[in-house]
Design a protein around this motif. Structure first.
Motif, PDB file in Angstrom:
ATOM      1  N   ASN A  42      52.431  69.297  53.367  1.00  0.00           N
ATOM      2  CA  ASN A  42      53.671  69.336  54.151  1.00  0.00           C
ATOM      3  C   ASN A  42      54.764  70.028  53.357  1.00  0.00           C
ATOM      4  O   ASN A  42      54.667  70.174  52.137  1.00  0.00           O
ATOM      5  N   SER A  43      55.812  70.419  54.055  1.00  0.00           N
ATOM      6  CA  SER A  43      56.971  71.062  53.413  1.00  0.00           C
ATOM      7  C   SER A  43      56.525  72.198  52.507  1.00  0.00           C
ATOM      8  O   SER A  43      56.963  72.301  51.356  1.00  0.00           O
ATOM      9  N   SER A  63      54.255  69.476  40.923  1.00  0.00           N
ATOM     10  CA  SER A  63      54.861  70.409  41.869  1.00  0.00           C
ATOM     11  C   SER A  63      54.569  70.059  43.327  1.00  0.00           C
ATOM     12  O   SER A  63      55.243  70.578  44.228  1.00  0.00           O
ATOM     13  N   VAL A  64      53.589  69.199  43.577  1.00  0.00           N
ATOM     14  CA  VAL A  64      53.240  68.871  44.966  1.00  0.00           C
ATOM     15  C   VAL A  64      53.463  67.394  45.299  1.00  0.00           C
ATOM     16  O   VAL A  64      53.268  66.994  46.459  1.00  0.00           O
ATOM     17  N   LYS A  65      53.847  66.609  44.326  1.00  0.00           N
ATOM     18  CA  LYS A  65      54.076  65.180  44.584  1.00  0.00           C
ATOM     19  C   LYS A  65      55.130  64.988  45.664  1.00  0.00           C
ATOM     20  O   LYS A  65      56.168  65.637  45.662  1.00  0.00           O
ATOM     21  N   GLY A  66      54.812  64.112  46.609  1.00  0.00           N
ATOM     22  CA  GLY A  66      55.731  63.847  47.708  1.00  0.00           C
ATOM     23  C   GLY A  66      55.564  64.789  48.882  1.00  0.00           C
ATOM     24  O   GLY A  66      56.128  64.553  49.961  1.00  0.00           O
ATOM     25  N   ALA A 112      45.396  68.309  43.366  1.00  0.00           N
ATOM     26  CA  ALA A 112      45.239  66.874  43.635  1.00  0.00           C
ATOM     27  C   ALA A 112      43.775  66.497  43.450  1.00  0.00           C
ATOM     28  O   ALA A 112      42.885  67.334  43.628  1.00  0.00           O
ATOM     29  N   ARG A 113      43.572  65.225  43.103  1.00  0.00           N
ATOM     30  CA  ARG A 113      42.218  64.752  42.844  1.00  0.00           C
ATOM     31  C   ARG A 113      42.111  63.318  43.328  1.00  0.00           C
ATOM     32  O   ARG A 113      43.078  62.557  43.266  1.00  0.00           O
ATOM     33  N   ILE A 114      40.923  62.953  43.800  1.00  0.00           N
ATOM     34  CA  ILE A 114      40.678  61.575  44.228  1.00  0.00           C
ATOM     35  C   ILE A 114      39.320  61.147  43.701  1.00  0.00           C
ATOM     36  O   ILE A 114      38.339  61.883  43.806  1.00  0.00           O
TER      37      ILE A 114
END
Length: 116
Positions: A83-84, A62-65, A49-51
């Motif tokens: 999470n999850s 693979s990590v969206k959501g 992820a990046r911001i």
């Protein structure tokens, strides 16, 4: 120069949650974007992820959501709420800062292990 210090890794059961933190110091004004990458044994390092400075975010499919990246500009800190969690999320997670001149700075890495 920018220095990055990560924290928050550990062992968690499948379905659990962890929050990673990355505190930046030094020439933080030069940072254009910050992100998290991960590297599992025998695999290449990949973007998680990046911001950006403006707050735009980008995630690996693979990590969206499941994962959320956020930043606290007052503390020069970026967070990754995970999470999850799944066993396949097991990896060393690295914080990254990209400067306006496209110079990469990396943290030392923090281990995340998802296992029952």
């Amino acid at each position: 120069q920018v220095q990055l210090v990560e924290s928050g890794g550990g062992l968690v059961q499948p379905g659990g949650s962890l929050r990673l933190s990355c505190a930046a110091s030094g020439s933080v004004f030069s940072i254009n974007a910050m992100g998290w990458y991960r590297q599992a044994p025998g695999k290449q390092r990949e973007l998680v992820a990046r911001i950006t400075r403006s707050g735009s975010t980008d995630y690996a499919d693979s990590v969206k959501g499941r994962f959320t990246i956020s930043r606290d500009n007052a503390k020069n800190t970026v967070y990754l709420q995970m999470n999850s969690l799944k066993p396949e999320d097991t990896a060393v997670y690295f914080c990254n800062a990209l400067s306006r001149s496209n110079y990469d700075t990396w943290g030392q890495g923090t281990q995340v292990t998802v296992s029952s």
